[in-house]
Motif scaffolding. Structure first.
Motif, short mmCIF file in Angstrom:
data_model
loop_
_atom_site.label_atom_id
_atom_site.label_comp_id
_atom_site.label_asym_id
_atom_site.label_seq_id
_atom_site.Cartn_x
_atom_site.Cartn_y
_atom_site.Cartn_z
N PHE A 148 48.31 41.73 40.28
CA PHE A 148 47.89 40.79 39.24
C PHE A 148 46.38 40.63 39.16
O PHE A 148 45.89 39.63 38.63
N ARG A 149 45.64 41.62 39.63
CA ARG A 149 44.18 41.56 39.60
C ARG A 149 43.69 41.33 38.17
O ARG A 149 44.17 41.92 37.22
N GLY A 150 42.74 40.42 38.02
CA GLY A 150 42.19 40.09 36.71
C GLY A 150 42.93 38.95 36.03
O GLY A 150 42.44 38.39 35.05
N LYS A 151 44.11 38.59 36.52
CA LYS A 151 44.88 37.51 35.92
C LYS A 151 45.00 36.30 36.85
O LYS A 151 45.46 35.25 36.44
N ILE A 152 44.58 36.47 38.10
CA ILE A 152 44.71 35.38 39.07
C ILE A 152 43.54 34.42 38.92
O ILE A 152 42.38 34.82 38.89
N ILE A 153 43.88 33.14 38.81
CA ILE A 153 42.90 32.07 38.70
C ILE A 153 43.12 31.13 39.87
O ILE A 153 44.23 30.63 40.05
N LYS A 154 42.09 30.92 40.66
CA LYS A 154 42.19 29.94 41.74
C LYS A 154 42.18 28.56 41.11
O LYS A 154 41.27 28.22 40.38
#
Length: 161
Positions: A148-154
């Motif tokens: 999910f790289r680029g879609k993960i938001i901390k």
């Protein structure tokens, strides 16, 4: 392949319910403001009384504020899931549903990374898939984050939303 399996903890259930409740509150607040503004213009255009409009607007605002009060901290059933994630789709199985839910990976809007879990979001917070980190039985957190790289938001804590 990444697999999350087990019963979601009470802490994650409570956190999820708070997030969903805030999402609904924001939605109702925006809709209510639009109704008050547009309705007010129509009300005055058609010769309505200011006092009646204020009373009706007050009732609508009270109903929206009641959305913040929810004594239920978790749903009345066990959040038991078996979530299988591969490069193309996510399959969610639970004893509550007759057949598994399948969602394509390419339709994911974002993945919120909370303290104890990930929320895989397709449409909105109410339609998210909850993947509790300590229920990971196959694969690794690194594989999940790579997929999910680029879609993960901390994400911030629920109380700061």
């Amino acid at each position: 392949m990444i697999i999350f399996s087990g019963v979601v903890s009470e802490g994650v259930q409570t956190q999820t319910m708070k997030r969903r409740q805030l999402w609904f509150f924001r939605l109702y607040a925006i809709i209510s403001i639009a109704i008050i503004i547009v309705g007010g213009m129509l009300w005055f255009f058609l010769g309505g009384d200011l006092k009646e409009w204020l009373i009706l607007s007050g009732i609508l605002i009270a109903v929206v504020l009641l959305q913040l009060w929810n004594p239920r901290k978790k749903l009345p059933f066990r959040w038991e899931y078996h979530i299988t994630i591969d490069a193309e789709k996510i399959i969610v199985e639970t004893p509550l549903w007759a057949k598994p839910l399948q969602k394509p990976i390419k339709k994911i809007k974002k993945v919120l990374e909370a303290e104890d879990c990930y929320y895989i979001i397709y449409g909105d917070m109410d339609n998210s898939i909850v993947c509790q980190k300590n229920l990971l039985v196959e694969g690794s957190i690194e594989e999940f984050e790579e997929l999910f790289r680029g879609k993960i938001i901390k994400d911030k804590k629920v109380n700061n939303i």
